[in-house]
Design an enzyme around this catalytic site. Sequence first.
Site, mmCIF file in Angstrom:
data_model
loop_
_atom_site.group_PDB
_atom_site.id
_atom_site.type_symbol
_atom_site.label_atom_id
_atom_site.label_comp_id
_atom_site.label_asym_id
_atom_site.label_seq_id
_atom_site.Cartn_x
_atom_site.Cartn_y
_atom_site.Cartn_z
ATOM 1 N N GLY A 15 0.888 -0.947 0.042
ATOM 2 C CA GLY A 15 0.144 -0.307 0.091
ATOM 3 C C GLY A 15 0.385 0.855 0.214
ATOM 4 O O GLY A 15 0.365 2.431 -0.785
ATOM 5 N N HIS A 435 -16.241 -26.208 -22.044
ATOM 6 C CA HIS A 435 -16.141 -27.591 -22.089
ATOM 7 C C HIS A 435 -14.671 -28.646 -22.652
ATOM 8 O O HIS A 435 -14.467 -27.912 -23.894
ATOM 9 C CB HIS A 435 -17.583 -28.280 -22.367
#
Length: 452
Positions: A15, A435
């Site tokens: 940060g 798939h």
Amino acid sequence: MAFDYDLFVIGGGSGGVRAARVAAGETGAKVALAEMDRYGGTCVIRGCVPKKLMVFASTYAGAMEDARAYGWEVSAGGLDWGAFHDRLEGELNRLEGVYRNLLKGSGVISFDARARLKDPHTVELSTGETVTAKHILIATGGRPVRPDIPGAELGIVSDDIFHVKELPRSILILGGGFIACEFACIMKGMGVDVTLYYRGAQILRGFDDEARGLVATEMHQKGIEICTGTNILSMEKASDGILVKATNGDEKVFDQVLFATGRAPNSDDMGLEDIGVQIGRRGEIVVDEYSQTKVPSIYAIGDVTDRINLTPVAIREGMAFVETVFKGNPTPVDHKLVPSAVFTQPELGTVGLTEEEASEQEPIEVYATSFRPMQSSFIDRPDRVLMKLIVSKETRKVLGCHIVAPQAGEMIQLAGIAVKMGATKEDFDRTVAVHPTMSEELVTMRAPVRTA
Ligand code: NDP
């Protein structure tokens, strides 16, 4: 009044470094940063990064077993911890260098020193220097908490686990949160005998019940001994390790004990309360939605504020701070629908509300499927995965998505975009399946398994 700097950042973790370099690099602000330890902070030096590398290292024994079942002629041998550790150290040194250079490249002045506040604009450094700044940003992070147990000094915390000289033969892990569960799986994968004591009824409190249940089952199946409703009473040195007396009556010797019992904000001895910065009950710096403390010139971001203690959140808070203070665009930090993952094996990825939280809030439909994925069912491995959606009956919005599966961290990042955009169950349904994958189930679940 003329200040030495426009911004002084305390703490060189994810940060602090992001805020410093964006403020300096994008707004031309005169910025300095103080870090008393290694640049990169918890995430890079003693958290996410080395942990994930240990996760990778820990998966190869299982992968080789699988390979054998698939027909490969391989044998695992054992992990050469020393070799892995040398490489890990090298990588952390490289990354620390990257962080230092990022700051330098943006024109940020770095001080290798501990900082304290003297007044709302003055920072005293452990080097003896005193500097002034128009704005001060505290990004000092947190540290692991060692519980108050007789003999606790014999145990280690997560900061230490990356530096053990050799792998223990057996380890007791205390706690049932992120760190406890992740390291239980890592250690088990590396060939260590793992026992986990958790004081509550089920590990991973706060996560979706069904998801945490499956993670516990899978961990147990891999040979991790999970003792719930159990805590450590005392620890003492024994000739062959550490003798641990437990609340369940067990007395066992372990090579090592790891405390993963939470983290505390690093707000001590910084002179904060003396100058009017409010500190909460857990030691966190109290801030508003713009990360501003009660002292207008002082802001705080990341784990020291104990909001959502995750690296990407700290980075967002740092960016919002720069936007607000240096770009004149007041930006509150958005803490809603933050996806996250626990890097257990299998991983747990989550975004939004759990079934339990959502059902308290409004009528919901639950879509869930648990199955043996193709890759493991082919070799008769019993592992199961879970794909779960929590849907609002009224708005049809997907309120929560929970995935337990290998690579669930990768999957939840993408599902998180849809959930953050407010996708409905029908939006999921009209997306064509990919798939064969595990995550295709997220778009093919037709009927709710229950309503609540
Ligand atoms: P957590 O808060 O997740 O878990 C702490 C665990 O220790 C809980 O199970 C808690 O029990 C238990 N505990 C606390 N005090 C005691 C005690 N005195 N005796 C026995 N058990 C105790 O903390 P962690 O240390 O695991 O991680 C800290 C934070 O770091 C996380 O919350 C997360 O924000 C972040 N993190 C994120 C990761 C990721 O994104 N993958 C990975 C690692 C950390 P109870 O549930 O009863 O309170």
